[in-house]
Design an enzyme around this catalytic site. Sequence first.
Site, mmCIF file in Angstrom:
data_model
loop_
_atom_site.group_PDB
_atom_site.id
_atom_site.type_symbol
_atom_site.label_atom_id
_atom_site.label_comp_id
_atom_site.label_asym_id
_atom_site.label_seq_id
_atom_site.Cartn_x
_atom_site.Cartn_y
_atom_site.Cartn_z
ATOM 1 N N HIS A 188 -9.132 -1.748 -5.357
ATOM 2 C CA HIS A 188 -8.018 -1.884 -4.243
ATOM 3 C C HIS A 188 -7.016 -2.974 -4.818
ATOM 4 O O HIS A 188 -5.776 -2.895 -4.594
ATOM 5 C CB HIS A 188 -8.590 -2.533 -2.954
ATOM 6 N N ASP B 175 -2.880 -2.626 -5.218
ATOM 7 C CA ASP B 175 -2.019 -3.544 -4.872
ATOM 8 C C ASP B 175 -0.857 -3.895 -6.280
ATOM 9 O O ASP B 175 0.174 -3.929 -5.924
ATOM 10 C CB ASP B 175 -2.460 -4.759 -4.667
ATOM 11 N N HIS C 161 -0.533 -10.670 -5.318
ATOM 12 C CA HIS C 161 0.770 -10.445 -4.961
ATOM 13 C C HIS C 161 1.796 -11.528 -5.653
ATOM 14 O O HIS C 161 2.752 -10.906 -6.056
ATOM 15 C CB HIS C 161 1.122 -10.352 -3.243
ATOM 16 N N HIS D 29 0.905 -1.354 0.083
ATOM 17 C CA HIS D 29 -0.124 -0.104 -0.028
ATOM 18 C C HIS D 29 0.850 1.174 0.013
ATOM 19 O O HIS D 29 0.668 2.264 -0.684
ATOM 20 C CB HIS D 29 -0.907 0.110 1.220
#
Length: 305
Positions: A263, A267, A290, A79
């Site tokens: 969101h 990321d 991720h 973030h």
Amino acid sequence: MQQKQQTVGKSYSFEGKGLHTGKISKITVNPAPVDYGIRFRRTDLGEDAIIEAVAGNVSSTARSTTISKGDVSVMTIEHLMSALTGMGIDNALVDIDNIEVPILDGSAKPYVDAIWQEGRGVIEQDAPRRYLEIRETVEIRNEETGAFVRIEPYGGSSYDLTIDFNSKVLGVQSAHWDTSVAYTEEIGVCRTFVFFHEIEYLFKNNLIKGGDVDNAIVIVEHPVSREQIDHMSKLFNVPALGVGADGYLNNVNLRFRNECARHKLLDLIGDLRLAGGFMKAKITAYKAGHTINTKAAVAVSQSLK
């Protein structure tokens, strides 16, 4: 006009608990010289405990992005990395006195509010920005899930992301960011999310010790009993919660209908910054996370060597 490198105009501090460890930490985003990039310094481990925020230092992508160098690690950097990228910050030294960056409200909004909205929050430096100019397409795929991140040569910077969790609540959501879209208002304010049925498992496996009803959107995909909701209230130590007609726990109000996709884009921006800078590329992502994000960052950095 050639874009100059930028850093923060002064030091900015933030304090809170880590989402996964629950440990309280304080971070300070400090100005840094030209061509410094983004680095983290574990002040609890000494002045020399510095890790460069680059893809080669990624050590874990278990529900967040962790970088490590030797015995020094910093967790959940995505973030902050996204905020620095969205605000156009090339160089910064981030001091942190514990292992995990605080989750704050689950988005990049606290960084944006503190840095971007101040008159000298971001300042130009006397050197041109060194862009990562993509010369050939890089694509990372997960054949099992269908997920992919594709990075193509492009004269500017454009991100398109789609999420699909096979969820009747979320549906299929998409989000876009380029230089014409205000990151600070459209992307940076979007919070992390979790499915109701995942939370107890995550707690039992020590993965969200710092989770609370202020820093995550909770999606209630399957029917739940009053007893289950009451148990969730006890886990979060808050008064009785409820489920809205839209299928979200009523702990927060959505900032956008597609806040969850936005969101995930937040990321992606943070993870791809680990390629080593600002990319000139067209980026398309499907079911991004991720692991695949950081693999793409590694592939980009290797392709540019």
